[in-house]
Write an enzyme that holds these catalytic residues in place. Structure first.
Site: not given
Length: 473
Positions: A71, A147, A171
């Site tokens: 990520k 996220s 997230s």
């Protein structure tokens, strides 16, 4: 190995095929690359072109040969650029592997690329100006959460079986709910955040991954859990591998359930109904289910998040090699940087005090209950543009209020540190995924995996795939 064959396996299934010699790791990687290219054209989850070759990894790790993505939320792998979803950070290479990346490599994960995030990772929608929106494979007009949104989109689309995520307010769990995946937030201190960070965002961010099966999440946590050298604090070590908890008897549990948001915002009736159905399954399994909820002062939750905002502002300022150009930052990021710069030490201490009060209250609740069940999100996956991070009308507070009106249930357990998992246990009448959140006492990921595996068996979701799926593209 054909893409439709590849997409049908989870991480452990692919690993076992490689171990028995039915396929080679090279064949699996080739299928993954094809699946990633096709799926990404639809869902827009990659932040960079695929790595050629894959990042170096151990050939004999416990997950050797399994395709994987990291990520874009921090400097992860030596030499790999990170951008935090921002136009203001371009071509900034990580100086070295962080502790987590070292473990991913040792596990044998074949890292093929980097996934998109909202700018600075501060949204429950992954729609950065830099990359454009990540699209939900269940409905391309809807968001994937945030996220860890790019990761969720690509795992749900069958491009990779697991992908790195992290969770600072929901997230990992929020994207898991939006995309029909398993999303685990480990206990505070369970996974490493070093060496450049002492405690990620004042202990509110935990490193994890998104997957399609409970066993994949358990095996992945086994590969990365445990303290890094010099960590400030750590979670108690598990008594045995988490993979061995999958299928184990959880015993008869005292289960609390609530579908009422602590902030008082409305919860979609279909979302609440899926949570009630999950608790019905728990009752059928013999658990004692009671409607109950920890006493939470929502104002204290918001105060505690002020500390995360300050840390979010400091992070790019510390990691960036040069001053960020404000004109290239989105509106809420600019506002957070401004407010963080005006924050006093006493205000920051007040945020820590609020975190302590919420943590004590929730900790007391888990002396009476073994498990808490809530919706993961308060609403189904939102259409693109619902959360507007680049809206200059927002203050940091109004942004938090907007975000938590959509997802009011996850952030509390980042503040308090308990482990939580989102499971894809239902769908709306329109076919959109709905996640249910399960929270256990601090350090009890073992209990979460036991319960999650039983629910996966009782209400299987593995063969439920979205319209945009690598096996069909």
């Amino acid at each position: 190995m054909k893409p439709h064959e590849y997409a049908g396996y989870d991480a452990i299934g692919l690993r076992d095929l490689i171990r028995t010699g039915e396929v080679t790791a090279t064949e699996v990687e080739a299928a993954a690359r094809d699946a990633l290219q096709k799926a990404n054209t639809e869902v827009n989850g990659l932040a960079l072109p695929l790595f050629t070759p894959a990042l170096a990894h151990a050939p004999d790790g416990p997950l050797a040969g399994v395709p994987f993505l990291i990520k874009d939320s921090q400097p992860m792998a030596e030499g790999v650029p990170f951008g935090l979803g921002s136009r203001a950070l371009r071509h900034v290479p990580a100086r070295h592997d962080n502790d987590l990346m070292t473990r991913f490599r040792a596990a044998g994960l074949v890292t093929l690329g980097v996934t998109t995030v909202p700018e600075m990772g501060l949204s429950f929608s992954t729609e950065p100006v830099k990359h454009g929106p990540a699209r939900n494979p269940w409905d391309l007009a809807r968001g994937v959460g945030g996220s860890s949104g790019g990761a969720a989109a690509l795992v749900a689309a069958g491009a990779v079986p697991v992908a790195h995520g992290n969770d600072g307010a929901g997230s990992a769990r929020v994207p898991a709910s939006c995309c029909g995946l398993v999303g685990l937030k480990p206990s505070r201190g369970r996974t490493p955040s070093g060496p450049d960070t002492g405690e990620a965002f004042f202990g509110m961010v935990c490193e994890t991954a998104l997957s399609r099966t409970v066993r994949d999440s358990a095996h992945l946590l086994d590969a990365i859990q445990g303290p890094g050298v010099g960590d400030k604090y750590t979670a108690p070590p598990p008594s045995r591998p988490y993979a061995e908890e999958v299928g184990a008897d959880p015993g008869r549990l005292r289960v609390a359930v609530t579908t009422r948001a602590w902030s008082g915002v409305a919860v979609d009736p279909e979302v609440a109904a899926v949570t009630a159905e999950a608790c019905g399954l728990l009752s059928e399994m013999g658990h004692e289910v009671t409607e109950a909820s920890p006493a939470i002062d929502w104002e204290d939750v918001l105060r505690a998040m002020v500390a995360l905002g300050a840390a979010s502002a400091a992070h790019p300022l510390v990691t960036a090699p040069r001053r960020l150009d404000p004109s290239l930052l989105e509106a809420v990021t600019r506002r957070i940087l401004l407010e963080a710069g005006e924050m006093t030490a006493l205000e920051l201490m007040g945020a820590f005090d609020a975190q302590n009060r919420v943590s004590r209250s929730v900790g007391a609740f888990f002396t009476e209950y073994d498990l808490l069940v809530t919706p993961t999100l308060g609403q189904p996956p939102a259409p693109h543009g619902t959360l507007r991070y680049d809206d200059p009308a927002h203050t940091f507070r109004t942004w938090l209020e907007s975000m938590f009106a959509y997802g009011p249930f996850t952030v509390v357990f980042n503040v308090t540190g308990q482990p939580a998992i989102s499971l894809p246990l239902g769908r709306t009448s329109g076919g959109l995924p709905v996640g249910v959140q399960f929270v256990a006492p601090y350090g009890r990921e073992d209990l979460l995996f036991r319960v999650a595996a039983r629910l996966e068996e009782a209400a299987p979701w593995r063969d439920r795939v979205p319209p945009i799926f690598a096996g069909n593209l």
